[in-house]
Structures are given as structure tokens and as C-alpha cells.
Design a protein around this motif. Structure first.
Motif: not given
Length: 173
Positions: A72-82, A84-93, A150-157
């Protein structure tokens, strides 16, 4: 390694994991001056909504071998994919009790112990009675908002390039 060699290694998909992800406002550093002009300093609607400019703007480049652990991160995060593709697996706090988060001390920083939260539960191995995680597929041209904590795991395609904006989390009301 040179940036050209880094890109070549990603494209040839050799046995090593290559991932550009210094997480320290790397787009403000001299090495990225040539592309910084192509990246907005902030996301206008987010800066207005959060009443702040971003604390960091980071460049992320990797491929399918570049996968983060659950965190998890202590930041509000805005993520722009330029690209390819990112896959976020998410769980709430509120999933904290189920994710088995604990602190480790990976290194000494200036003589002071540095702790790092570590999550031992892998999303694929969580208890069957929990709701499944949310999955967000963020494709080229998409902008994704990931709330702080928010808990997250990030993968790339495939070969993926992204930029994220970290806005400081506000505490209290």
C-alpha cells in the motif's frame, strides 16, 4: 546500463528482470529532462480536488517479468499508461487483518533502523471465504485513480511505459 541497453533488454525479454521504478520523483531528474516536457507537471482536476500539486511524478518502464509484491502507498495515486497494459490486483484498507502485514528491517539507513511493511499473503492464496480482489486493467491511454492505503499488486502485460502522480495523503477530516 545505458537507457538504450535497458530498452533492448526489455524488448529481447531475456532471463533478467529489468524495471525502471526509482519512486523518487525521477522525472524531475536530469536524466529525463528530454521527456519531462512531454509530461504534465500535474493532473489539473486532481490538483484541484486534492488542493495540492503532486509530491512526485514517476516514470515506470517494464515488462511482464516486472511484478510488484502486494503493498500500500500513503499517497493518492493517479496512474497514466502510455504504452502497454498494467493489471492492478486491489484490496481495500479494511482487508488489513487478512493480508498478514508485518514490518521487516531490510537495511540500515544512515545508522538508523529502517522498517518496511511487508505483506506475506499472496492474493491467489487468501482464504476462500473472502470476496475476490478487484482487478483493474489499465490500458494505453487510460488514467487510473488508486486511493491512498489501498493494497495493490501490479503486473505488466508486455513492454509497458507509465507515469504516475503521487499526491500527499490528507490526515483527519
Amino acid at each position: 546500463m545505458s537507457f538504450g541497453d535497458f530498452i533492448l533488454n526489455l524488448e529481447t525479454n531475456n532471463d533478467h528482470v529489468h524495471y525502471l521504478q526509482s519512486q523518487n520523483d525521477n522525472l524531475s531528474q536530469d536524466g529525463f529532462a528530454a521527456i519531462r516536457k512531454d509530461v504534465p507537471e500535474s493532473i489539473e482536476f486532481a490538483s484541484e480536488a486534492l488542493d495540492a500539486k503532486p509530491d512526485a511524478v514517476n516514470l515506470w518502464i517494464g515488462n511482464e517479468k516486472s511484478t510488484t509484491s502486494m503493498h500500500k502507498d500513503h499517497y493518492e495515486n493517479l496512474y497514466a499508461v502510455v504504452r502497454g497494459c498494467k493489471i492492478f490486483t486491489l484490496y481495500p484498507p479494511n482487508y488489513y487483518p487478512f493480508l498478514k502485514e508485518w514490518e521487516i528491517i531490510p537495511e540500515i539507513n544512515d545508522g538508523q533502523p529502517m522498517t518496511l511493511p511487508w505483506i506475506t499473503a499472496d492474493p491467489e492464496n487468501l482464504q476462500r471465504d473472502l470476496p475476490p480482489p478487484l482487478i483493474a486493467v489499465v490500458e494505453e491511454g487510460d488514467l487510473f485513480y488508486l486511493p491512498s492505503l489501498w493494497y495493490h499488486k501490479v503486473e505488466q502485460d508486455g513492454f509497458t511505459v507509465a507515469v504516475n502522480y503521487w499526491y500527499d495523503m490528507h490526515f483527519g477530516c
